[in-house]
Design a protein around this motif. Sequence first.
Motif, mmCIF file in Angstrom:
data_model
loop_
_atom_site.group_PDB
_atom_site.id
_atom_site.type_symbol
_atom_site.label_atom_id
_atom_site.label_comp_id
_atom_site.label_asym_id
_atom_site.label_seq_id
_atom_site.Cartn_x
_atom_site.Cartn_y
_atom_site.Cartn_z
ATOM 1 N N ASN A 181 47.913 -27.006 -37.721
ATOM 2 C CA ASN A 181 47.652 -26.226 -38.925
ATOM 3 C C ASN A 181 48.960 -25.875 -39.638
ATOM 4 O OD1 ASN A 181 46.986 -23.219 -40.187
ATOM 5 N ND2 ASN A 181 45.306 -24.672 -40.372
ATOM 6 N N GLY A 182 49.987 -25.549 -38.854
ATOM 7 C CA GLY A 182 51.288 -25.226 -39.434
ATOM 8 C C GLY A 182 51.914 -26.416 -40.144
ATOM 9 N N LYS A 183 51.780 -27.607 -39.561
ATOM 10 C CA LYS A 183 52.328 -28.814 -40.180
ATOM 11 C C LYS A 183 51.595 -29.129 -41.486
ATOM 12 C CE LYS A 183 53.616 -32.380 -37.645
ATOM 13 N NZ LYS A 183 55.092 -32.424 -37.676
ATOM 14 N N LEU A 184 50.284 -28.973 -41.482
ATOM 15 C CA LEU A 184 49.500 -29.224 -42.695
ATOM 16 C C LEU A 184 49.890 -28.244 -43.793
ATOM 17 C CD1 LEU A 184 45.939 -29.878 -41.219
ATOM 18 C CD2 LEU A 184 47.514 -31.566 -42.158
ATOM 19 N N PHE A 185 50.095 -26.980 -43.411
ATOM 20 C CA PHE A 185 50.486 -25.974 -44.399
ATOM 21 C C PHE A 185 51.859 -26.294 -44.975
ATOM 22 C CE2 PHE A 185 52.361 -21.983 -45.798
ATOM 23 C CZ PHE A 185 51.342 -21.436 -46.559
ATOM 24 N N SER A 186 52.792 -26.685 -44.122
ATOM 25 C CA SER A 186 54.152 -27.026 -44.579
ATOM 26 C C SER A 186 54.115 -28.153 -45.602
ATOM 27 C CB SER A 186 55.026 -27.449 -43.395
ATOM 28 O OG SER A 186 55.143 -26.412 -42.456
ATOM 29 N N ASN A 187 53.221 -29.113 -45.370
ATOM 30 C CA ASN A 187 53.131 -30.270 -46.260
ATOM 31 C C ASN A 187 52.606 -29.923 -47.657
ATOM 32 O OD1 ASN A 187 54.071 -31.938 -44.215
ATOM 33 N ND2 ASN A 187 52.014 -32.521 -43.532
ATOM 34 N N LEU A 188 52.055 -28.722 -47.815
ATOM 35 C CA LEU A 188 51.540 -28.306 -49.119
ATOM 36 C C LEU A 188 52.661 -28.006 -50.111
ATOM 37 C CD1 LEU A 188 48.721 -25.811 -47.999
ATOM 38 C CD2 LEU A 188 48.395 -28.137 -48.872
ATOM 39 N N TYR A 189 53.867 -27.722 -49.589
ATOM 40 C CA TYR A 189 54.954 -27.245 -50.439
ATOM 41 C C TYR A 189 56.196 -28.141 -50.322
ATOM 42 C CZ TYR A 189 52.042 -23.074 -50.516
ATOM 43 O OH TYR A 189 50.995 -22.205 -50.658
ATOM 44 N N THR A 190 56.755 -28.514 -51.475
ATOM 45 C CA THR A 190 57.962 -29.338 -51.470
ATOM 46 C C THR A 190 59.184 -28.549 -51.020
ATOM 47 O OG1 THR A 190 58.386 -28.821 -53.811
ATOM 48 C CG2 THR A 190 57.077 -30.791 -53.330
ATOM 49 N N PHE A 191 59.144 -27.205 -51.167
ATOM 50 C CA PHE A 191 60.318 -26.398 -50.817
ATOM 51 C C PHE A 191 60.407 -26.076 -49.317
ATOM 52 C CE2 PHE A 191 57.090 -23.457 -52.583
ATOM 53 C CZ PHE A 191 56.834 -22.672 -51.461
ATOM 54 N N ILE A 192 59.401 -26.489 -48.538
ATOM 55 C CA ILE A 192 59.504 -26.358 -47.080
ATOM 56 C C ILE A 192 59.941 -27.712 -46.534
ATOM 57 C CG2 ILE A 192 58.301 -25.842 -44.927
ATOM 58 C CD1 ILE A 192 56.399 -24.071 -46.412
ATOM 59 N N ASN A 193 61.201 -27.807 -46.162
ATOM 60 C CA ASN A 193 61.765 -29.073 -45.688
ATOM 61 C C ASN A 193 62.972 -28.793 -44.805
ATOM 62 O OD1 ASN A 193 64.078 -28.690 -47.500
ATOM 63 N ND2 ASN A 193 62.623 -29.203 -49.129
ATOM 64 N N LYS A 194 63.710 -29.817 -44.421
ATOM 65 C CA LYS A 194 64.831 -29.663 -43.500
ATOM 66 C C LYS A 194 65.978 -28.856 -44.097
ATOM 67 C CE LYS A 194 66.993 -34.091 -44.704
ATOM 68 N NZ LYS A 194 67.462 -35.385 -44.173
ATOM 69 N N GLU A 195 65.980 -28.668 -45.423
ATOM 70 C CA GLU A 195 67.026 -27.875 -46.071
ATOM 71 C C GLU A 195 66.645 -26.401 -46.176
ATOM 72 O OE1 GLU A 195 69.789 -29.398 -46.641
ATOM 73 O OE2 GLU A 195 68.916 -31.355 -46.139
ATOM 74 N N SER A 196 65.427 -26.068 -45.791
ATOM 75 C CA SER A 196 64.946 -24.691 -45.937
ATOM 76 C C SER A 196 65.552 -23.777 -44.879
ATOM 77 C CB SER A 196 63.420 -24.648 -45.826
ATOM 78 O OG SER A 196 62.823 -25.490 -46.782
ATOM 79 N N ILE A 197 65.816 -22.534 -45.288
ATOM 80 C CA ILE A 197 66.302 -21.502 -44.369
ATOM 81 C C ILE A 197 65.414 -20.271 -44.561
ATOM 82 C CG2 ILE A 197 68.264 -20.104 -43.613
ATOM 83 C CD1 ILE A 197 70.115 -22.150 -44.938
ATOM 84 N N PHE A 198 64.749 -19.854 -43.487
ATOM 85 C CA PHE A 198 63.814 -18.728 -43.518
ATOM 86 C C PHE A 198 64.438 -17.498 -42.844
ATOM 87 C CE2 PHE A 198 61.133 -22.385 -44.006
ATOM 88 C CZ PHE A 198 59.968 -21.977 -44.636
#
Length: 489
Positions: A181-198
Amino acid sequence: MEKYKKYKFKTDIEKICKKHNDKVCIFDEINNKKISYKDILENIFHIRAYLQKKKITNNDCIISCIENSAINFQFFLSLMYYGYTYSPLTPDTTIKELNKALKISSNVFVLISDGTNQSLVDYLKKKKINKTKINQVKFNSNNRIKKIKACNQAGKLVLNSSGTTGEPKKILIEIDKLWTNGKLFSNLYTFINKESIFLNFLPMSYLGGLFNLGLIPISSGSSIVITKQFSGQTFLNFWSLVFKYKINVLWLVPTIVKGLLRFSENFENYKKMFQIPIPKACLLGTAPIDLKTKKKFEKIFGIKIYENYGTSETTFISAELENQSFRSNNTVGKLLPWIKIKKDNKKNFNLKVKNKFQFEGYITEKISNIKNNDYFETGDICQLLKSKNIKIVDRVRRIVKRGGLMIPLKLIENHTNSIDGVEESIAQKIKHEFYGESFEVYYKHFEDMPLTSEEVENIYRENFSKNYWPEKFIEVNKFKKTISQKIKI
């Protein structure tokens, strides 16, 4: 409902850690350390080796009473990787709450830390319950440990939830479902990627700290700044952390959004000081926020808010997407493609949802005895608009959403009524300038056992976690009641 591939956490986490290798996975802000993806995988093995030395097996249920930390999150990853059942609690958990957690399994092991409530530690010692301090695990990056093979069973997470009735319940969630479910949610947004910092400052005793700001970032190879759990002090140093670590994706709750608006001058000061780009986006969940506040936040900080909606039982039900232009008050985004709903023909309906990634069920006594329904009733009265957006109209549940936590008022009343001398009580929701919602408790004592509000408050606070303390206790002489003798709310 669309078909989706089911991902296995233990397979994926290995691939991700090897792929990103020396990239920083966790910025440990508390201890001023950096932990790479390579270190994460090694530490998963280290923790397993440590648990084996303690003779802890997969048949044991691990309960934690520890504060937010990098080691806390890594224990979670290791336990899920090796197929344990894990029940995270807060470090200020009371003995009553701990005893409820202890009942879910015959084999229990408790993780504690220096921050764990000392009375709890003393109780564990007195009852001879197996425990260990998490800081006893020593990691040595120069001494790589041999991989310990994972078993076939998936890890499972036990969390507290209010369900639909307001009664506190424990739910069981399988890690592979949560991970998918988390992977599917991440795929909804272009700004969630390897460059993201949370920035992770939500409690790790809930899905906010473990899933939203833990598994979801890792699933995309992002970096996570782990700091202390959110408190009033957070507002004063929030933007300094954001700019210091170049955090570019925020995940907030309505309480924090409103608090940051009250301290907006801090944002401008740090923005001038660091002179780096502001975060790209802000995800927002746990409770709806009014459109006026949402737009005010976006205007002042220049950060777009993407609202989402779900429950612990179902995870995400709807979300605002990057290409979505529709917005109105109390809308919480489009119904997600993997969600199926059951509704009657009424405009306002009690939302019932189903998806392949929802919880295993409610634990009635033991983990082996769980109950689940095909469709889950969220307890929210909703509308499904033509645009497929969900609009929350009201709530069936007598629940207060305070600071991102869902607090069942029936639970508050049960604990108040358990105080010796209290005849009956009623918890009432009130508006709160900071939290949005909070609650007060009205009580009546027995005539021969007078109790002041201060006495009731002191007894209550000794037996219940701080998150569930009312704003105040108010003494009444008599309650108005219905014909069936129920207190009128």
